[in-house]
Design a protein around this motif. Structure first.
Motif, PDB file in Angstrom:
ATOM      1  N   MET A   1       0.845  -1.199   0.000  1.00 56.59           N
ATOM      2  CA  MET A   1       0.000   0.000   0.000  1.00 56.59           C
ATOM      3  C   MET A   1       0.881   1.250   0.000  1.00 56.59           C
ATOM      4  O   MET A   1       1.809   1.338   0.789  1.00 56.59           O
ATOM      5  CB  MET A   1      -0.897  -0.023   1.236  1.00 56.59           C
ATOM      6  N   ASP A   2       0.550   2.183  -0.904  1.00 55.82           N
ATOM      7  CA  ASP A   2       1.367   3.380  -1.045  1.00 55.82           C
ATOM      8  C   ASP A   2       0.576   4.597  -0.549  1.00 55.82           C
ATOM      9  O   ASP A   2      -0.466   4.923  -1.096  1.00 55.82           O
ATOM     10  CB  ASP A   2       1.736   3.537  -2.533  1.00 55.82           C
ATOM     11  N   TYR A   3       1.080   5.239   0.505  1.00 58.85           N
ATOM     12  CA  TYR A   3       0.358   6.384   1.068  1.00 58.85           C
ATOM     13  C   TYR A   3       0.811   7.731   0.496  1.00 58.85           C
ATOM     14  O   TYR A   3       0.343   8.772   0.934  1.00 58.85           O
ATOM     15  CB  TYR A   3       0.537   6.416   2.597  1.00 58.85           C
ATOM     16  N   SER A   4       1.772   7.682  -0.458  1.00 56.34           N
ATOM     17  CA  SER A   4       2.306   8.973  -0.907  1.00 56.34           C
ATOM     18  C   SER A   4       1.436   9.579  -2.011  1.00 56.34           C
ATOM     19  O   SER A   4       0.807   8.858  -2.782  1.00 56.34           O
ATOM     20  CB  SER A   4       3.747   8.810  -1.381  1.00 56.34           C
ATOM     21  N   PHE A   5       1.462  10.910  -2.087  1.00 58.24           N
ATOM     22  CA  PHE A   5       0.746  11.610  -3.149  1.00 58.24           C
ATOM     23  C   PHE A   5       1.560  11.556  -4.433  1.00 58.24           C
ATOM     24  O   PHE A   5       2.798  11.473  -4.395  1.00 58.24           O
ATOM     25  CB  PHE A   5       0.568  13.091  -2.784  1.00 58.24           C
ATOM     26  N   THR A   6       0.891  11.658  -5.576  1.00 59.50           N
ATOM     27  CA  THR A   6       1.600  11.814  -6.847  1.00 59.50           C
ATOM     28  C   THR A   6       2.100  13.263  -6.924  1.00 59.50           C
ATOM     29  O   THR A   6       1.652  14.127  -6.158  1.00 59.50           O
ATOM     30  CB  THR A   6       0.655  11.564  -8.039  1.00 59.50           C
ATOM     31  N   ASP A   7       2.995  13.515  -7.884  1.00 60.48           N
ATOM     32  CA  ASP A   7       3.501  14.895  -8.056  1.00 60.48           C
ATOM     33  C   ASP A   7       2.342  15.845  -8.352  1.00 60.48           C
ATOM     34  O   ASP A   7       2.304  16.976  -7.875  1.00 60.48           O
ATOM     35  CB  ASP A   7       4.521  14.955  -9.195  1.00 60.48           C
ATOM     36  N   GLU A   8       1.390  15.357  -9.153  1.00 63.64           N
ATOM     37  CA  GLU A   8       0.252  16.204  -9.524  1.00 63.64           C
ATOM     38  C   GLU A   8      -0.595  16.536  -8.272  1.00 63.64           C
ATOM     39  O   GLU A   8      -1.012  17.683  -8.086  1.00 63.64           O
ATOM     40  CB  GLU A   8      -0.602  15.483 -10.570  1.00 63.64           C
ATOM     41  N   GLN A   9      -0.784  15.532  -7.422  1.00 66.38           N
ATOM     42  CA  GLN A   9      -1.581  15.776  -6.207  1.00 66.38           C
ATOM     43  C   GLN A   9      -0.865  16.762  -5.273  1.00 66.38           C
ATOM     44  O   GLN A   9      -1.497  17.633  -4.673  1.00 66.38           O
ATOM     45  CB  GLN A   9      -1.866  14.454  -5.493  1.00 66.38           C
ATOM     46  N   LEU A  10       0.471  16.605  -5.190  1.00 66.08           N
ATOM     47  CA  LEU A  10       1.237  17.537  -4.350  1.00 66.08           C
ATOM     48  C   LEU A  10       1.117  18.958  -4.862  1.00 66.08           C
ATOM     49  O   LEU A  10       0.959  19.907  -4.087  1.00 66.08           O
ATOM     50  CB  LEU A  10       2.719  17.131  -4.331  1.00 66.08           C
ATOM     51  N   SER A  11       1.166  19.078  -6.192  1.00 65.61           N
ATOM     52  CA  SER A  11       1.089  20.429  -6.741  1.00 65.61           C
ATOM     53  C   SER A  11      -0.318  21.008  -6.561  1.00 65.61           C
ATOM     54  O   SER A  11      -0.471  22.203  -6.290  1.00 65.61           O
ATOM     55  CB  SER A  11       1.603  20.401  -8.178  1.00 65.61           C
ATOM     56  N   ILE A  12      -1.348  20.162  -6.664  1.00 57.50           N
ATOM     57  CA  ILE A  12      -2.727  20.637  -6.396  1.00 57.50           C
ATOM     58  C   ILE A  12      -2.815  21.144  -4.960  1.00 57.50           C
ATOM     59  O   ILE A  12      -3.361  22.209  -4.682  1.00 57.50           O
ATOM     60  CB  ILE A  12      -3.750  19.498  -6.670  1.00 57.50           C
ATOM     61  N   LYS A  13      -2.237  20.383  -4.023  1.00 55.25           N
ATOM     62  CA  LYS A  13      -2.295  20.786  -2.609  1.00 55.25           C
ATOM     63  C   LYS A  13      -1.635  22.155  -2.413  1.00 55.25           C
ATOM     64  O   LYS A  13      -2.213  23.044  -1.788  1.00 55.25           O
ATOM     65  CB  LYS A  13      -1.619  19.721  -1.736  1.00 55.25           C
ATOM     66  N   GLN A  14      -0.443  22.293  -2.982  1.00 61.36           N
ATOM     67  CA  GLN A  14       0.286  23.568  -2.803  1.00 61.36           C
ATOM     68  C   GLN A  14      -0.462  24.733  -3.439  1.00 61.36           C
ATOM     69  O   GLN A  14      -0.624  25.781  -2.832  1.00 61.36           O
ATOM     70  CB  GLN A  14       1.665  23.468  -3.451  1.00 61.36           C
ATOM     71  N   ASN A  15      -0.924  24.522  -4.671  1.00 59.10           N
ATOM     72  CA  ASN A  15      -1.600  25.623  -5.376  1.00 59.10           C
ATOM     73  C   ASN A  15      -2.878  26.035  -4.669  1.00 59.10           C
ATOM     74  O   ASN A  15      -3.151  27.220  -4.501  1.00 59.10           O
ATOM     75  CB  ASN A  15      -1.960  25.217  -6.816  1.00 59.10           C
TER      76      ASN A  15
END
Ligand SMILES: Cc1cc2nc3c(=O)[nH]c(=O)nc-3n(C[C@H](O)[C@H](O)[C@H](O)COP(=O)(O)OP(=O)(O)OC[C@H]3O[C@@H](n4cnc5c(N)ncnc54)[C@H](O)[C@@H]3O)c2cc1C
Length: 390
Positions: A1-15
């Motif tokens: 099981m992978d709990y990490s966000f994708t790069d796209e999800q991380l960028s959505i969070k930041q933006n």
């Protein structure tokens, strides 16, 4: 099981975090205290602002102006919106989600083309009309009727507690076209424009929380709509509404999560600054343990919401019960967390100058809207009992 966000999800969070803290959060106290007329103006502006960063199109397909991103990304963005201003989350969600989602799922290509681009751009505001004065939890008890008259349908009845009622350009209205067929086959959903003859909006309710999101009754008095107003097929309205509410529960869980996270951040900040007996109050275990408990509950809520969103995306048969678990836990935790945040602030938590006072009032709706806590427990228990029966 992978709990990490994708790069796209991380960028959505930041933006979204950056945009919402700059553009939406400073307006939350204004919306909370504004007059009925001012609320209508301010919330429309906020919906337009959220459209400008693509929030209203996250649910929707590219051909209508959306981005159709995964559900977990929508939750990530939604948490930031709710953390900044829960009222903006609710009104935006009623428009692009409660109105827009059934259109996406069940609408004809003509209906989608007619309404979705406006909804996604924030130029058109939608609402969802299921609840009635005598039918809330027991949604099958609605009394609104639809009678065919040549090429038109004539609607009669009333809806209550309708988010965006006072500002909506278009409302999805559930009505019985055949009472004998029961809810499963006798209810139809109609897309009713505010200009439809016989469509009237009541006064805004004076609510405890979510004061920036206008709510009202809607009256249908021989309200006449064309045949093209039927969402998808005649007789499918109740099932369409229930499927919409499954998404809506993930939304209500997300708004509770955003409120809870805002409470934790406010309580953490305040407890660092406030001194008592010569020390910051966060040095007292009674206060720091509250912060710890808040964090644990928030983490569990967030994980339950991500699980529900992932399950819905994967068409997991457990998706509906996961959405109920997430909604129930996140909303009940949010009211407890908001109460703890007020407690950490002492007397200052009880006055309007501090955001936790508003967050405390906002938190309670999570346990009521889109299916009360009691009904979520009924649904969860029913699923467990069904498994035991096998
Ligand atoms: C601010 C706000 C915005 C809303 N927005 C919308 C909207 O946009 N569109 C819309 O259609 N509706 C909307 N609603 C309505 C909301 O979904 C209903 O209020 C909710 O479903 C509860 O219905 P009710 O208020 O009639 O309570 P009731 O159904 O009368 O329930 C009263 C109490 O009885 C309990 N109860 C009822 N039946 C059972 C049972 N079988 N087992 C155990 N307990 C039970 C309930 O849990 C609750 O505690 C909104 C409500 C609010 C407050």
């Amino acid at each position: 099981m992978d709990y990490s966000f994708t790069d796209e999800q991380l960028s959505i969070k930041q933006n979204f975090a950056h945009f919402c803290q700059k553009e939406i959060a400073p307006r939350a106290p204004l919306l909370d205290r504004a007059s009925e007329e001012e609320v209508q103006k301010l919330i429309k502006e906020n919906i337009k602002k959220l459209a400008s960063i693509g929030y209203l199109g996250m649910y929707h397909e590219e051909e209508y102006g959306g981005t159709n991103v995964d559900l977990i990304s929508q939750v990530i963005a939604g948490e930031e919106v709710a953390k900044a201003c829960a009222s903006s989350f609710l009104s935006a969600g009623a428009s692009c989600g409660l109105f827009g989602m059934p259109l996406k799922l069940f609408g004809t290509p003509e209906q989608k083309k007619k309404y979705l681009p406006g909804i996604i751009a924030g130029d058109l505001i939608g609402a969802f009309g299921l609840t009635e004065p005598e039918a809330g939890t027991d949604a099958a008890a609605i009394r609104t009727t639809a009678v065919k008259d040549g090429n038109n349908w004539i609607l009669n009845g009333s809806k209550t507690f309708i988010t965006n009622g006072p500002i909506a350009d278009v409302c999805l209205v559930m009505a019985y076209n055949d009472k004998n067929a029961g809810p499963g086959a006798g209810v139809t959903a109609f897309i009713v424009e505010k200009s439809a003859p016989g469509f009237k909006v009541g006064k805004s309710f004076d609510k405890c929380g979510f004061r920036g999101s206008p709510t009202s009754e809607i009256f249908l008095d021989d309200c006449t709509v064309p045949e093209s107003a039927v969402l998808g097929e005649v007789g499918r309205g109740f099932i369409q509404a229930m499927q919409t509410l499954e998404f809506g529960r993930i939304g209500m869980a997300t708004v509770a999560l955003g409120i809870a996270q805002a409470c934790l951040e406010e309580a953490n900040k305040y407890s660092k600054e406030r001194k008592a007996f010569g020390r910051p109050i966060n040095r007292y275990q009674e206060i720091s343990f509250k912060l710890a408990d808040m964090m644990i509950m928030i983490d569990i809520a967030r994980l339950l919401i991500y699980r529900a969103a992932y399950a819905r995306q994967m068409h997991d048969p457990e998706a509906a019960v996961y959405a109920s678990c997430a909604k129930l836990f996140a909303s009940e935790s949010a009211t407890q967390i908001a109460s703890m945040a007020v407690q950490v602030h002492g007397g200052y938590g009880y006055i309007k100058e501090y955001p936790v006072e508003r967050l405390y009032r906002d938190a309670k709706l999570g346990e009521i809207g889109e299916g009360t806590s009691e009904i979520q427990r009924v649904l969860i228990a029913r699923s467990i009992l069904a498994k035991c029966a096998k």
